[in-house]
Design a protein around this motif. Structure first.
Motif, short mmCIF file in Angstrom:
data_model
loop_
_atom_site.label_atom_id
_atom_site.label_comp_id
_atom_site.label_asym_id
_atom_site.label_seq_id
_atom_site.Cartn_x
_atom_site.Cartn_y
_atom_site.Cartn_z
N SER A 99 0.84 -1.19 0.00
CA SER A 99 0.00 0.00 0.00
C SER A 99 0.88 1.24 0.00
O SER A 99 2.07 1.18 0.27
N CYS A 100 0.25 2.36 -0.31
CA CYS A 100 0.95 3.65 -0.40
C CYS A 100 0.32 4.64 0.55
O CYS A 100 -0.83 4.48 0.97
N PRO A 101 1.05 5.73 0.85
CA PRO A 101 0.42 6.83 1.59
C PRO A 101 -0.79 7.35 0.81
O PRO A 101 -0.90 7.17 -0.41
N THR A 102 -1.68 8.02 1.48
CA THR A 102 -2.90 8.56 0.88
C THR A 102 -2.59 9.34 -0.39
O THR A 102 -1.69 10.17 -0.42
N ALA A 103 -3.34 9.03 -1.45
CA ALA A 103 -3.30 9.72 -2.75
C ALA A 103 -2.08 9.38 -3.60
O ALA A 103 -1.95 9.87 -4.71
N PHE A 104 -1.17 8.54 -3.12
CA PHE A 104 -0.06 8.08 -3.95
C PHE A 104 -0.52 6.87 -4.75
O PHE A 104 -1.40 6.12 -4.31
N GLU A 105 0.08 6.65 -5.93
CA GLU A 105 -0.23 5.49 -6.77
C GLU A 105 0.89 4.47 -6.65
O GLU A 105 2.06 4.82 -6.74
N LEU A 106 0.51 3.21 -6.49
CA LEU A 106 1.48 2.13 -6.40
C LEU A 106 1.92 1.70 -7.79
O LEU A 106 1.09 1.43 -8.66
N HIS A 107 3.22 1.66 -8.00
CA HIS A 107 3.82 1.17 -9.24
C HIS A 107 4.97 0.27 -8.83
O HIS A 107 6.01 0.76 -8.38
N GLY A 108 4.78 -1.03 -8.96
CA GLY A 108 5.79 -1.97 -8.51
C GLY A 108 5.89 -1.91 -7.00
O GLY A 108 4.92 -2.16 -6.30
N GLU A 109 7.05 -1.54 -6.49
CA GLU A 109 7.25 -1.42 -5.05
C GLU A 109 7.45 0.03 -4.62
O GLU A 109 7.92 0.31 -3.53
N ARG A 110 7.10 0.97 -5.50
CA ARG A 110 7.23 2.38 -5.17
C ARG A 110 5.89 3.08 -5.37
O ARG A 110 5.05 2.64 -6.14
N CYS A 111 5.75 4.18 -4.69
CA CYS A 111 4.53 4.97 -4.76
C CYS A 111 4.88 6.35 -5.32
O CYS A 111 5.89 6.92 -4.93
N TYR A 112 4.03 6.85 -6.22
CA TYR A 112 4.27 8.15 -6.84
C TYR A 112 3.02 9.01 -6.78
O TYR A 112 1.90 8.50 -6.75
N CYS A 171 6.30 13.44 -6.41
CA CYS A 171 6.78 12.91 -5.13
C CYS A 171 6.81 11.40 -5.24
O CYS A 171 6.06 10.81 -6.04
N GLU A 172 7.66 10.78 -4.47
CA GLU A 172 7.64 9.33 -4.34
C GLU A 172 7.70 8.97 -2.87
O GLU A 172 8.16 9.76 -2.04
N ALA A 173 7.18 7.80 -2.55
CA ALA A 173 7.17 7.32 -1.18
C ALA A 173 7.41 5.82 -1.19
O ALA A 173 7.28 5.16 -2.22
N ARG A 174 7.74 5.29 -0.04
CA ARG A 174 7.97 3.86 0.10
C ARG A 174 6.65 3.12 0.12
O ARG A 174 5.70 3.54 0.76
N ALA A 175 6.61 1.99 -0.56
CA ALA A 175 5.47 1.09 -0.45
C ALA A 175 5.65 0.31 0.85
O ALA A 175 6.76 -0.03 1.23
N VAL A 176 4.56 0.06 1.54
CA VAL A 176 4.63 -0.69 2.79
C VAL A 176 3.72 -1.91 2.69
O VAL A 176 2.72 -1.91 1.99
N ALA A 177 4.12 -2.96 3.39
CA ALA A 177 3.30 -4.17 3.46
C ALA A 177 2.12 -3.89 4.38
O ALA A 177 2.15 -2.97 5.20
N THR A 178 1.09 -4.69 4.25
CA THR A 178 -0.11 -4.48 5.07
C THR A 178 0.22 -4.56 6.55
O THR A 178 -0.47 -3.98 7.36
N GLU A 179 1.29 -5.28 6.90
CA GLU A 179 1.70 -5.34 8.30
C GLU A 179 2.44 -4.09 8.73
O GLU A 179 2.86 -3.97 9.86
N GLY A 180 2.68 -3.15 7.79
CA GLY A 180 3.36 -1.91 8.11
C GLY A 180 4.86 -1.98 7.95
O GLY A 180 5.56 -1.06 8.31
N GLU A 181 5.36 -3.07 7.38
CA GLU A 181 6.80 -3.18 7.19
C GLU A 181 7.18 -2.59 5.84
O GLU A 181 6.46 -2.74 4.86
N ILE A 182 8.32 -1.93 5.78
CA ILE A 182 8.80 -1.38 4.53
C ILE A 182 9.18 -2.53 3.62
O ILE A 182 9.87 -3.46 4.03
N VAL A 183 8.75 -2.47 2.37
CA VAL A 183 8.95 -3.57 1.45
C VAL A 183 10.33 -3.54 0.82
O VAL A 183 11.02 -4.53 0.74
N ASN A 184 10.76 -2.40 0.36
CA ASN A 184 12.00 -2.33 -0.38
C ASN A 184 12.91 -1.30 0.28
O ASN A 184 12.72 -0.11 0.14
#
Length: 176
Positions: A27-40, A157-170
């Protein structure tokens, strides 16, 4: 930690990984789009390069870094989707040569920077001028240009994608 405990941790990690299929839901922070393992996120706010960095930080990310053709394609595709929604075809990215003239780097947010290894400069760019910040231009087929940092433009902007458990994926998505 003795060898047995290391082995036990290894087994537990692998068991959890197998039970979840090895693929966490991202998942991504609010309003970011997930692309692979990154959010934009593309922002239609007119901001200087420095202001864009602040806006991205407030949103939970950072000014976007494009360090592969894959990421260039993502950003270019998002720019194409924004035509008609965002009037400005010029967007800030995190690159600058303000530390050492003509040495382009991804600047990060904590005083760290890394040299730009992948690039998509337009022909004749970057110019040897006092234009210190990196923009990506839709009207130049998503090629890069150096420009004056105080001009106001849209930005990515870009942000880290996080797992549903809240762990950083990459962990490779770090502030340069």
């Amino acid at each position: 930690m003795d060898t047995f405990n290391v082995f036990l941790l290894f087994l537990i990690f692998n068991a959890v990984n197998l039970l979840t299929g090895g693929n966490a839901e991202l998942s991504c922070p609010t309003a970011f789009e997930l692309h692979g393992e990154r959010c934009y996120k593309a922002l239609d706010l007119y901001a200087s390069w420095a202001e864009a960095k602040i806006y991205c930080r407030v949103l939970g990310g950072k000014l976007a870094v494009v360090d592969s053709n894959y990421e260039q394609t993502i950003i270019s595709g998002m720019m194409t989707q924004m035509i008609g929604k965002i009037s400005n075809p010029l967007y800030w990215l995190d690159g600058s040569d303000m530390l050492v003239e003509h040495e382009w780097r991804w600047m990060g947010d904590h005083g760290d920077s890394v040299p730009i290894s992948y690039s998509n400069w337009a022909d004749g760019q970057p110019e040897r001028s006092k234009e210190r910040c990196l923009e990506i231009r839709y009207d130049w087929l998503s090629r890069w240009n150096n420009h004056h940092c105080w001009y106001t433009k849209s930005f990515f902007c870009e942000a880290r994608a996080v797992a549903t458990e809240g762990e950083i994926v990459n962990e490779t998505i770090q502030d340069p």
